[in-house]
Structures are given as C-alpha cells and as structure tokens.
Design an enzyme around this catalytic site. Sequence first.
Site, PDB file in Angstrom:
ATOM      1  N   SER A  72      -1.283 -32.852 -32.443  1.00 10.70           N
ATOM      2  CA  SER A  72      -3.729 -33.089 -33.088  1.00 10.70           C
ATOM      3  C   SER A  72      -4.483 -31.427 -33.397  1.00 10.70           C
ATOM      4  O   SER A  72      -3.783 -30.969 -33.579  1.00 10.70           O
ATOM      5  CB  SER A  72      -4.368 -33.458 -31.810  1.00 10.70           C
ATOM      6  N   LEU A  74      -5.926 -28.915 -35.356  1.00 14.76           N
ATOM      7  CA  LEU A  74      -5.286 -27.445 -36.072  1.00 14.76           C
ATOM      8  C   LEU A  74      -3.956 -27.695 -36.836  1.00 14.76           C
ATOM      9  O   LEU A  74      -3.432 -27.617 -37.344  1.00 14.76           O
ATOM     10  CB  LEU A  74      -6.117 -26.467 -35.540  1.00 14.76           C
ATOM     11  N   SER A 204     -10.502 -17.609 -31.182  1.00 15.78           N
ATOM     12  CA  SER A 204     -11.731 -18.156 -31.201  1.00 15.78           C
ATOM     13  C   SER A 204     -12.516 -17.088 -31.630  1.00 15.78           C
ATOM     14  O   SER A 204     -12.523 -16.102 -30.691  1.00 15.78           O
ATOM     15  CB  SER A 204     -12.378 -19.327 -30.243  1.00 15.78           C
ATOM     16  N   TYR A 217     -12.327 -20.649 -20.442  1.00 17.40           N
ATOM     17  CA  TYR A 217     -11.759 -20.714 -22.514  1.00 17.40           C
ATOM     18  C   TYR A 217     -11.963 -19.133 -22.960  1.00 17.40           C
ATOM     19  O   TYR A 217     -11.221 -18.368 -23.334  1.00 17.40           O
ATOM     20  CB  TYR A 217     -13.057 -21.913 -22.695  1.00 17.40           C
ATOM     21  N   LYS A 221      -8.995 -16.691 -24.287  1.00 15.07           N
ATOM     22  CA  LYS A 221      -9.143 -16.508 -25.399  1.00 15.07           C
ATOM     23  C   LYS A 221      -9.425 -14.555 -25.855  1.00 15.07           C
ATOM     24  O   LYS A 221      -9.281 -14.061 -26.393  1.00 15.07           O
ATOM     25  CB  LYS A 221     -10.877 -16.906 -26.496  1.00 15.07           C
ATOM     26  N   THR A 252     -12.625 -31.761 -34.127  1.00 18.00           N
ATOM     27  CA  THR A 252     -11.675 -31.577 -33.926  1.00 18.00           C
ATOM     28  C   THR A 252     -11.668 -32.671 -31.967  1.00 18.00           C
ATOM     29  O   THR A 252     -12.541 -32.469 -31.695  1.00 18.00           O
ATOM     30  CB  THR A 252      -9.861 -30.680 -33.326  1.00 18.00           C
TER      31      THR A 252
HETATM   32  N1  NDP Z   1     -11.484 -26.766 -32.151  1.00 21.78           N
HETATM   33  C1  NDP Z   1     -12.614 -26.405 -32.158  1.00 21.78           C
HETATM   34  O1  NDP Z   1     -13.986 -25.807 -32.513  1.00 21.78           O
HETATM   35  C2  NDP Z   1     -11.472 -24.458 -32.096  1.00 21.78           C
HETATM   36  C3  NDP Z   1     -10.851 -24.600 -32.018  1.00 21.78           C
HETATM   37  N2  NDP Z   1     -10.171 -23.336 -31.468  1.00 21.78           N
HETATM   38  C4  NDP Z   1      -8.764 -23.223 -31.387  1.00 21.78           C
HETATM   39  O2  NDP Z   1      -7.343 -23.983 -31.429  1.00 21.78           O
HETATM   40  C5  NDP Z   1      -6.296 -24.527 -31.034  1.00 21.78           C
HETATM   41  C6  NDP Z   1      -6.308 -26.074 -31.906  1.00 21.78           C
HETATM   42  O3  NDP Z   1      -6.717 -26.553 -31.474  1.00 21.78           O
HETATM   43  P1  NDP Z   1      -8.562 -27.454 -31.632  1.00 21.78           P
HETATM   44  O4  NDP Z   1      -6.878 -28.145 -32.911  1.00 21.78           O
HETATM   45  O5  NDP Z   1      -9.284 -27.938 -32.344  1.00 21.78           O
HETATM   46  O6  NDP Z   1      -8.101 -28.934 -30.571  1.00 21.78           O
HETATM   47  P2  NDP Z   1      -6.940 -30.403 -30.525  1.00 21.78           P
HETATM   48  O7  NDP Z   1      -7.175 -30.682 -28.771  1.00 21.78           O
HETATM   49  O8  NDP Z   1      -7.627 -31.628 -31.170  1.00 21.78           O
HETATM   50  O9  NDP Z   1      -5.500 -30.112 -29.987  1.00 21.78           O
HETATM   51  C7  NDP Z   1      -4.705 -29.255 -28.968  1.00 21.78           C
HETATM   52  C8  NDP Z   1      -3.697 -28.869 -29.051  1.00 21.78           C
HETATM   53  O10 NDP Z   1      -2.771 -28.777 -28.215  1.00 21.78           O
HETATM   54  C9  NDP Z   1      -1.860 -29.381 -27.094  1.00 21.78           C
HETATM   55  N3  NDP Z   1      -2.332 -28.519 -25.790  1.00 21.78           N
HETATM   56  C10 NDP Z   1      -3.314 -28.896 -25.002  1.00 21.78           C
HETATM   57  N4  NDP Z   1      -2.276 -28.899 -23.855  1.00 21.78           N
HETATM   58  C11 NDP Z   1      -0.992 -27.809 -24.090  1.00 21.78           C
HETATM   59  C12 NDP Z   1       0.216 -27.829 -23.017  1.00 21.78           C
HETATM   60  N5  NDP Z   1      -0.353 -27.298 -21.560  1.00 21.78           N
HETATM   61  N6  NDP Z   1       1.194 -27.994 -22.972  1.00 21.78           N
HETATM   62  C13 NDP Z   1       1.370 -27.877 -24.948  1.00 21.78           C
HETATM   63  N7  NDP Z   1       0.741 -28.159 -25.645  1.00 21.78           N
HETATM   64  C14 NDP Z   1      -0.948 -28.469 -25.407  1.00 21.78           C
HETATM   65  C15 NDP Z   1      -2.694 -31.163 -27.469  1.00 21.78           C
HETATM   66  O11 NDP Z   1      -1.430 -31.272 -26.883  1.00 21.78           O
HETATM   67  P3  NDP Z   1      -1.965 -32.855 -26.536  1.00 21.78           P
HETATM   68  O12 NDP Z   1      -2.073 -33.806 -27.811  1.00 21.78           O
HETATM   69  O13 NDP Z   1      -1.153 -33.551 -25.726  1.00 21.78           O
HETATM   70  O14 NDP Z   1      -2.438 -32.943 -26.048  1.00 21.78           O
HETATM   71  C16 NDP Z   1      -3.113 -30.408 -29.205  1.00 21.78           C
HETATM   72  O15 NDP Z   1      -2.128 -31.126 -29.152  1.00 21.78           O
HETATM   73  C17 NDP Z   1      -7.051 -24.102 -29.898  1.00 21.78           C
HETATM   74  O16 NDP Z   1      -6.339 -22.966 -29.135  1.00 21.78           O
HETATM   75  C18 NDP Z   1      -8.624 -23.899 -30.002  1.00 21.78           C
HETATM   76  O17 NDP Z   1      -8.269 -23.171 -29.013  1.00 21.78           O
HETATM   77  C19 NDP Z   1     -10.253 -22.274 -31.644  1.00 21.78           C
HETATM   78  C20 NDP Z   1     -12.370 -22.366 -32.595  1.00 21.78           C
HETATM   79  C21 NDP Z   1     -12.447 -23.501 -32.638  1.00 21.78           C
HETATM   80  C1  LIG Z   2     -29.818 -11.991 -36.219  1.00 24.31           C
HETATM   81  C2  LIG Z   2     -28.954 -13.262 -36.117  1.00 24.31           C
HETATM   82  C3  LIG Z   2     -28.407 -13.830 -35.165  1.00 24.31           C
HETATM   83  C4  LIG Z   2     -28.353 -14.810 -34.614  1.00 24.31           C
HETATM   84  C5  LIG Z   2     -26.987 -15.314 -33.517  1.00 24.31           C
HETATM   85  C6  LIG Z   2     -27.116 -15.489 -32.503  1.00 24.31           C
HETATM   86  C7  LIG Z   2     -26.745 -16.025 -31.592  1.00 24.31           C
HETATM   87  C8  LIG Z   2     -26.149 -17.174 -31.183  1.00 24.31           C
HETATM   88  C9  LIG Z   2     -25.501 -18.321 -30.346  1.00 24.31           C
HETATM   89  C10 LIG Z   2     -24.084 -18.240 -31.086  1.00 24.31           C
HETATM   90  C11 LIG Z   2     -22.912 -18.538 -29.864  1.00 24.31           C
HETATM   91  C12 LIG Z   2     -22.178 -19.170 -31.258  1.00 24.31           C
HETATM   92  C13 LIG Z   2     -21.170 -19.720 -30.865  1.00 24.31           C
HETATM   93  C14 LIG Z   2     -19.938 -19.294 -31.277  1.00 24.31           C
HETATM   94  C15 LIG Z   2     -18.666 -20.328 -30.284  1.00 24.31           C
HETATM   95  C16 LIG Z   2     -17.620 -20.916 -31.584  1.00 24.31           C
HETATM   96  O1  LIG Z   2     -17.489 -21.022 -32.383  1.00 24.31           O
HETATM   97  O2  LIG Z   2     -16.976 -21.433 -30.455  1.00 24.31           O
HETATM   98  C17 LIG Z   2     -15.537 -22.045 -30.965  1.00 24.31           C
HETATM   99  C18 LIG Z   2     -14.805 -22.368 -29.937  1.00 24.31           C
HETATM  100  O3  LIG Z   2     -13.638 -21.734 -29.429  1.00 24.31           O
HETATM  101  C19 LIG Z   2     -15.316 -24.051 -30.033  1.00 24.31           C
HETATM  102  O4  LIG Z   2     -14.785 -24.525 -28.640  1.00 24.31           O
HETATM  103  P1  LIG Z   2     -15.875 -24.199 -27.659  1.00 24.31           P
HETATM  104  O5  LIG Z   2     -15.120 -25.511 -26.157  1.00 24.31           O
HETATM  105  O6  LIG Z   2     -16.464 -23.854 -26.945  1.00 24.31           O
HETATM  106  O7  LIG Z   2     -16.098 -26.405 -28.748  1.00 24.31           O
END
Ligand code: NDP
Ligand SMILES: CCCCCCCCCCCCCCCC(=O)OCC(=O)COP(=O)(O)O
Length: 335
Positions: A72, A74, A204, A217, A221, A252
């Site tokens: 799924s 990324l 992240s 989380y 990370k 995602t």
């Molecule tokens: N989406 C976002 O905003 C952000 C995502 N990320 C990171 O990107 C990466 C991918 O996440 P994303 O694509 O967004 O999320 P999704 O939920 O779409 O994908 C997560 C994937 O991880 C797999 N997974 C979860 N748990 C396990 C497990 N126990 N064993 C094996 N596989 C597992 C899932 O498999 P299954 O299909 O079986 O559930 C799935 O394929 C993660 O590390 C996430 O932290 C970082 C920053 C931002």
């Molecule tokens: C000088 C101006 C400064 C402005 C900064 C103000 C601070 C505001 C806070 C913003 C927080 C941003 C958080 C970003 C988090 C992020 O991008 O996470 C990525 C993920 O992994 C998402 O996972 P989630 O499960 O939390 O959706």
Amino acid sequence: MRVLPALPAVAMVTAVGRKTVQKGRLMDFTSTVIIPLLFGSLGIFAVFRLLQWMRMRAYLQEAVVVVTGATSGLGKECAKAFHAAGSKLVLCGRDSEKLKDLVQELSTMTNHRKNTHKPHTVVFDLSDTKTVLNAAEEILKYLGHVDILINNAGISFRGTIVDTGLDVDKKVMETNYFGPIALTKALLPSMIKRRQGHIVAISSVQGKISIPFRSAYAASKHATQAFFDCLRAEVEQYDIDVTVVSPGYIQTNLSLNAVTADGSRYGVMDKNTAEGQTAAEVAQVVLNAVGQKKKEVLVAGLTPSLAVYLRNIFPRLFFTLMATRAKKERKAKDS
Ligand SMILES: NC(=O)C1=CN([C@@H]2O[C@H](COP(=O)(O)OP(=O)(O)OC[C@H]3O[C@@H](n4cnc5c(N)ncnc54)[C@H](OP(=O)(O)O)[C@@H]3O)[C@@H](O)[C@H]2O)C=CC1
Ligand SMILES: CCCCCCCCCCCCCCCC(=O)OCC(=O)COP(=O)(O)O
C-alpha cells in the site's frame, strides 16, 4: 591663459574617452572571459548531471531491491518506481493476495527501453522477529544478495500518553523500529561481505520533531533516525550507503491504519494526510535519493520543514507551540 576655460571641456572629453575605453574593455572582458566561462561551467554542469543520471540508471538497473510494506501507499509506489527503473524487486508484506495483485499490476507496466523483471514476494509480519529472520534467509537463498533494502513499512498512532497501554507503545516500536532493524541486521553481513549495499529507512518529519498525541510514532521514528545515522557511520568503511528519508504528509492510508490508545484502529483519514503529497511523488524522491546516494532527505511542505528548523533553533518557542496545540486538540476533543 586662454586655454584655461577650455580645460574642463578637455577633461570631460578625456573622461568620456576613458569611460568609453573602460566600457569597451569591460565588453571585451565580458565577451572573451565571462561569457565563455559561464557557458563552459553550464556545459560542465550539464555533462556532470548527465553522467550522474546515467550512473544512477545503471545502478538501479538489475539491482536487487527489497521493499517492505509494498502492499500500500508509499511502498507500492516505490515498487512501481524501482520496477520501472529495471530493478529486480522483492516485495514484502503481510497480505499475500495484495502482493500477488501488485505483481500482476507491475506486469502490465511495460517499459520498452528497460528490461523489467517479475518480482519475488515474501510474506511476513515485521512485529514478529522470527518471521523477519526467516524472510531475510529466504531472500538471500532465492536471490543470492540484496543491493538495496527499503525499510518502508510502518504504522502510526493516535492517543494521549496517559491513556495508552505499554502494549500499544511496544506494537508501534516492534513494527516501526525493531522489525526494520532486525531485517537490516539480518541482511547486513552479506552486504559487508560483498562490500556493496544500500539501506534506506523511511522515517518521517516526526523523526526530527515530536508533536502531541503521536508519542509512540514519533518515538519510533526518532529511534529510526538515530539507529540509521549510527549505521551510516559504521558501514561507510565497507562502501555501504545509508539514506534516511523524512517525509511530511503523504496521501496514503497511514492515518486510517493508525493504532489508538486501546490498540484499536483509528480509521479516520486525516485532513493533513488527504492533502499531503502524492505517494508517487515521494517515491520518485526516494528513487532519486537512492540513485544519488544521498545520506538524508527531508520531503515536506513549508510548515513541517519550518517546524524542524524551529525545533532546533528556537526550541522553547517550539515547545510552547506544541503545548498550545495539545491544549487546543484536547479541548476540541472534549467539547
Ligand atoms: N503517509 C504519511 O503521511 C507519512 C508516511 N510516512 C512513512 O511512510 C511509510 C509507509 O507508510 P504509508 O504508505 O504512508 O502507509 P500505509 O498504511 O499506506 O502503508 C503501510 C505499509 O506498511 C505495512 N505494514 C504495517 N504494519 C506491518 C507489519 N507489522 N508488518 C509488515 N508490514 C506492515 C502495511 O501492510 P498491510 O497492507 O498489511 O497493512 C502497508 O503495506 C511508513 O513508515 C510511514 O511512517 C512518513 C511520513 C508521512
Ligand atoms: C517560523 C514559523 C514556524 C512555523 C512552524 C510552526 C509549527 C507548527 C507545527 C507543525 C507540525 C508539523 C508536523 C508535521 C508532521 C508530519 O509531517 O508528519 C509526517 C507523518 O509521519 C504523518 O504521520 P501522522 O500519523 O501524524 O499523520
């Protein structure tokens, strides 16, 4: 004496003449030195970029690339990007049906200029160390070696620290930290032996800053960032590369699949996630970062990027902003 009044005019003519001569010299200098230098540099830069691109293409073509969480988001898009680049993929996930569907989807992606390969699939759960080790063994047995390992799979978390059971913290750490490091450690000796390999950790923005109600989380990370920074330093001597990718929000299912304080599924598509970058865009950044052997990349919008700088430059202000955010979110939930 009659000459005297004419002096300023003579001086003016001389100055104008000198200026004209200077201007002429400047133009000569521009046309003979600056312009050729500029075009020369641009040419060298273009050739350098082309060579870099060709080297990257050659590096990815035929490389054995393992992608976790390929079912799924990324991970799936990374699979598509590396497949299109001609890599030999090992797609990892928990759901064999979803992996089969992906293999089918990839087989329909034709690339006339590239030799593409049918991916191999491996089913395992990252939170179960034994299955992780078996998977690593299977991968090495089947393909002989791994060139690039993309530790992508992960889950997120929503909840207050005070209400969250330790089992939930452990589950998130097992999936996001212990699973990926177990897989990395299992594949590392073979990379060291070959003096070749590339390990990618999808971290992240929350590997660099912590925001309220994401404790497990953000902790997983931060641990990821720290572990892979140490690894990078330790394995450079074996010509092994380590890239840490820190994305901001990506469109995602991450928020839908997040676990909550009691271990249940959050099941909400967050606004920030829905409005994030596309997974395909981020996958392309991952591909380029690997191709260019970057040590780390932050792939985020303005606010998350500024937040990272704010955390480091003005930590007190950042902590105040986070405390205000926590109070606001709590109030909104209670009302
Ligand atoms: N989406 C976002 O905003 C952000 C995502 N990320 C990171 O990107 C990466 C991918 O996440 P994303 O694509 O967004 O999320 P999704 O939920 O779409 O994908 C997560 C994937 O991880 C797999 N997974 C979860 N748990 C396990 C497990 N126990 N064993 C094996 N596989 C597992 C899932 O498999 P299954 O299909 O079986 O559930 C799935 O394929 C993660 O590390 C996430 O932290 C970082 C920053 C931002
Ligand atoms: C000088 C101006 C400064 C402005 C900064 C103000 C601070 C505001 C806070 C913003 C927080 C941003 C958080 C970003 C988090 C992020 O991008 O996470 C990525 C993920 O992994 C998402 O996972 P989630 O499960 O939390 O959706």
